[in-house]
Every structure is written in structure tokens, then in C-alpha cells.
Design an enzyme around this catalytic site. Sequence first.
Site, PDB file in Angstrom:
ATOM      1  N   GLY A 135       7.524  -2.025   4.188  1.00  0.00           N
ATOM      2  CA  GLY A 135       7.237  -2.414   5.272  1.00  0.00           C
ATOM      3  C   GLY A 135       7.343  -1.372   6.396  1.00  0.00           C
ATOM      4  N   ARG A 166       5.982   8.166   1.956  1.00  0.00           N
ATOM      5  CA  ARG A 166       4.713   7.263   2.019  1.00  0.00           C
ATOM      6  C   ARG A 166       3.832   7.812   3.245  1.00  0.00           C
ATOM      7  NH1 ARG A 166       5.497   1.338   1.215  1.00  0.00           N
ATOM      8  NH2 ARG A 166       3.509   1.382   0.115  1.00  0.00           N
ATOM      9  N   CYS A 191       1.493 -10.414   2.206  1.00  0.00           N
ATOM     10  CA  CYS A 191       2.544  -9.265   1.933  1.00  0.00           C
ATOM     11  C   CYS A 191       3.647  -9.682   2.666  1.00  0.00           C
ATOM     12  CB  CYS A 191       1.920  -7.929   2.309  1.00  0.00           C
ATOM     13  SG  CYS A 191       3.021  -6.477   1.973  1.00  0.00           S
ATOM     14  N   SER A 234       5.802  -8.453   6.180  1.00  0.00           N
ATOM     15  CA  SER A 234       5.973  -7.861   7.341  1.00  0.00           C
ATOM     16  C   SER A 234       7.138  -8.449   8.087  1.00  0.00           C
ATOM     17  CB  SER A 234       4.793  -8.212   8.009  1.00  0.00           C
ATOM     18  OG  SER A 234       5.026  -8.067   9.486  1.00  0.00           O
ATOM     19  N   ASP A 270       0.372  -1.324   9.086  1.00  0.00           N
ATOM     20  CA  ASP A 270       0.856   0.061   8.658  1.00  0.00           C
ATOM     21  C   ASP A 270       0.507   1.038   9.868  1.00  0.00           C
ATOM     22  OD1 ASP A 270       2.770  -0.075   6.063  1.00  0.00           O
ATOM     23  OD2 ASP A 270       1.023  -1.509   6.097  1.00  0.00           O
ATOM     24  N   ASN A 317      -3.504  -2.056   6.637  1.00  0.00           N
ATOM     25  CA  ASN A 317      -2.403  -2.957   6.362  1.00  0.00           C
ATOM     26  C   ASN A 317      -2.282  -3.295   4.648  1.00  0.00           C
ATOM     27  OD1 ASN A 317      -0.159  -4.557   6.931  1.00  0.00           O
ATOM     28  ND2 ASN A 317      -1.132  -6.147   6.545  1.00  0.00           N
ATOM     29  N   LYS A 318      -1.620  -3.954   4.397  1.00  0.00           N
ATOM     30  CA  LYS A 318      -1.608  -4.250   2.718  1.00  0.00           C
ATOM     31  C   LYS A 318      -2.810  -4.310   2.128  1.00  0.00           C
ATOM     32  CE  LYS A 318       1.100  -3.689   0.356  1.00  0.00           C
ATOM     33  NZ  LYS A 318       1.320  -2.599  -0.589  1.00  0.00           N
TER      34      LYS A 318
HETATM   35  C1  RUB Z   1       3.840  -3.654   3.666  1.00  0.00           C
HETATM   36  C2  RUB Z   1       2.799  -4.005   4.618  1.00  0.00           C
HETATM   37  C3  RUB Z   1       3.526  -4.702   5.745  1.00  0.00           C
HETATM   38  C4  RUB Z   1       3.483  -3.519   7.029  1.00  0.00           C
HETATM   39  C5  RUB Z   1       4.062  -3.998   8.302  1.00  0.00           C
HETATM   40  O1  RUB Z   1       3.441  -2.849   2.798  1.00  0.00           O
HETATM   41  O2  RUB Z   1       1.796  -3.731   4.470  1.00  0.00           O
HETATM   42  O3  RUB Z   1       2.219  -5.657   6.307  1.00  0.00           O
HETATM   43  O4  RUB Z   1       3.981  -2.549   6.607  1.00  0.00           O
HETATM   44  O5  RUB Z   1       5.422  -4.373   7.797  1.00  0.00           O
HETATM   45  P1  RUB Z   1       4.414  -2.062   1.503  1.00  0.00           P
HETATM   46  P2  RUB Z   1       6.467  -4.559   9.287  1.00  0.00           P
HETATM   47  O6  RUB Z   1       5.150  -3.278   1.012  1.00  0.00           O
HETATM   48  O7  RUB Z   1       3.724  -1.632   0.725  1.00  0.00           O
HETATM   49  O8  RUB Z   1       5.527  -1.381   2.349  1.00  0.00           O
HETATM   50  O9  RUB Z   1       5.899  -5.544  10.149  1.00  0.00           O
HETATM   51  O10 RUB Z   1       7.658  -4.789   8.662  1.00  0.00           O
HETATM   52  O11 RUB Z   1       6.581  -3.156   9.714  1.00  0.00           O
END
Ligand code: RUB
Length: 310
Positions: free
Chosen positions: A19, A61, A133, A135, A202, A212-213
Site C-alpha cells: 500500500g 517499487r 485490494c 488501501s 498509488d 491503482n491495483k
Molecule cells: C495496494 C494498492 C492500494 C494503494 C493505496 O497495492 O493498490 O490501493 O497502494 O493504498 P499493493 P494506501 O498491495 O501492490 O501495494 O491507501 O494504503 O496508500
Amino acid sequence: MSRRVKQTVKDIKSLKVQGARNVAKAGVKAMMYAVEDSKAKTVNGIKADVVKAALEISGARPTEPMLRNYLDETIQFVASEIATVKTRSVKKFREMALKSENEYLQRMESDIKKLKDYGASMLNGGMTIVTHCHSSTVTGVIKEAHKRGKDLKVVACETRPRYQGRITAKELSRAGLDVTITVDLGVNKYLKKADIVLVGADAINSTGNLVNKVGTSSLARLAEIYDVEFFSCAETYKYDPLTMFGVRERIEEREKKEVWQRPPKKVEVSNPAFDITSAHHINGYVTEMGILPPSALPGIAEKKISKKRD
Ligand code: RUB
């Protein structure tokens, strides 16, 4: 590089830390480790170690502008120190660098607090929310609304291939919410009756498009078909300033074995971590500066990020 910095890079790459926010937070903390663990005997030596660690972490990443924006601020801090040689004392420099990293962490906390307040205020009791996903921003908003006594139902997509939807389901059900998890395309059945889709972010580019995912863009199109509002919960630091100059957000391609350990020889396996949702499908971004239309976010975010860089 220090053992703790190396461990952070490993944890980010393996998704132990996942995330965008958690990744950015871990990145800022790793900058503190770089400062604390550096064996350099001079201020310039520590600065070199910090820059090296920042480059290593930002490569862990590739689709994470929030991480890069905070690391850029660290590098700017170090660069301004080099230019002005404010201190030659290693001890003093360490104190100043740690103070500035602490300020980033505090800013993240105060931004997310405001964002959760805006997000929770737009949710009404009785709503069914669809999410994808995991978040931490979305779960934060939902838990905040729940704390305020709003009775909410959540449908989470399991999110192949790494099943981050299970993290969402676990976290929200532990917080006392009514949660259903479904295989990703099983969400069609629930969307028909849903009130709102909330996803994380993201990256946000200069046209207000959302990265995003993987699967988010299909969800947004389905939401449009069923006339369900679609919002992304994202601090403005998710904006990527480089996209203003025509740089395209790079979509991370992860290892094939996450999808299929031993596929037949002639089967090509594709594993993009993210996809792009056009601004046309997004009703708004829930940010620390209020709920912004996709067309307004880039300008507002650009101003905030460049001000911090100065
Ligand atoms: C996580 C993902 C989340 C964003 C936002 O992908 O797509 O929706 O990162 O997360 P992965 P947040 O699991 O591949 O990291 O709101 O926590 O920033």
C-alpha cells in the site's frame, strides 16, 4: 547500506509492507535508519549514505510517487545542507535530519486525519461500499465512519494474485463491520446494489487519471454501468509531478510466479501490479484538502508539493 535499510527494501519488494502510504512511511523511517546507522565520520559522508539509501528505496517499487515525493524532500534537504554547509558537526546534522524526517511523519499523520474526516462525512448509515485490494486510506475512512456510529456494509474484492482483499476483510471485520469478500469479478453481483465504490491510489497523473491495483479500472467501468459513484481516497502526495512533463507513470510488472508457479511452457503469464482508470470514470478524490474533482487535483497537488520542495 545499513542492515535496517536493506531490510526495508526487502520488505517493500516482497509486499510485506504494502500500500502506497505504508510504503512511503517505511521509506521515511528508512531515511532515519540511514542517518542513524551511517558509519561516516563527516557530514558529507552521512549525506552520501542518505542519498544512496533514498535511491535504493525509491527503486523498490516503481509506481509509488508518494514515496518518491517524500524521498525527494529528503534529498532536497541534504542538497541544501551541502550548498549552505549549515553545519559541520556530525551530531548536529544527525539531529537536524532526524527532525526533518519526523516532521514528514507528522505531516502524513495530520493529512490522513483530515482526509478521514472528509471521507467519513460523505458516508451515510445504511450504505454498501465496494472496495478493491487493501488501501489503508480507504479502511481508515470506513473505520472512522463506523466509529461515528454509521452502519455500513463492505464488499471487498479478494484481489488476485496476492489477495490483499483478505487484509481489508480481516481489518474491517475486526473493527466490527459487516464484510463480504468475493472473487474479483464476482463483484458484479454486489455492485448492482452498492451505493459507492471507494478505492485507494498509488499514483495520480497530470490529467487526473488514477493508477491503482490492477482490476480498479474494470471496477470503475462497471460502477459507471450501474450508476454507482466511484471515489479514490488519496492524499495529494500521491500525485506524480513528473507526469506534468509528459513522463508516463511506469506500471510495475511483478514476478510471473505470483500468478502461476509452474505454468505450461507455451503459456505467457502477465502480472501487472496496477492499471490506469481514466479521470472520466472518477467522481472525485477524497483528499486532505477536501473532495476534489479529478481535473482540480493535479494543480492543487503540484502547488503543495513544489512549495515543500522550495
Ligand atoms: C495496494 C494498492 C492500494 C494503494 C493505496 O497495492 O493498490 O490501493 O497502494 O493504498 P499493493 P494506501 O498491495 O501492490 O501495494 O491507501 O494504503 O496508500
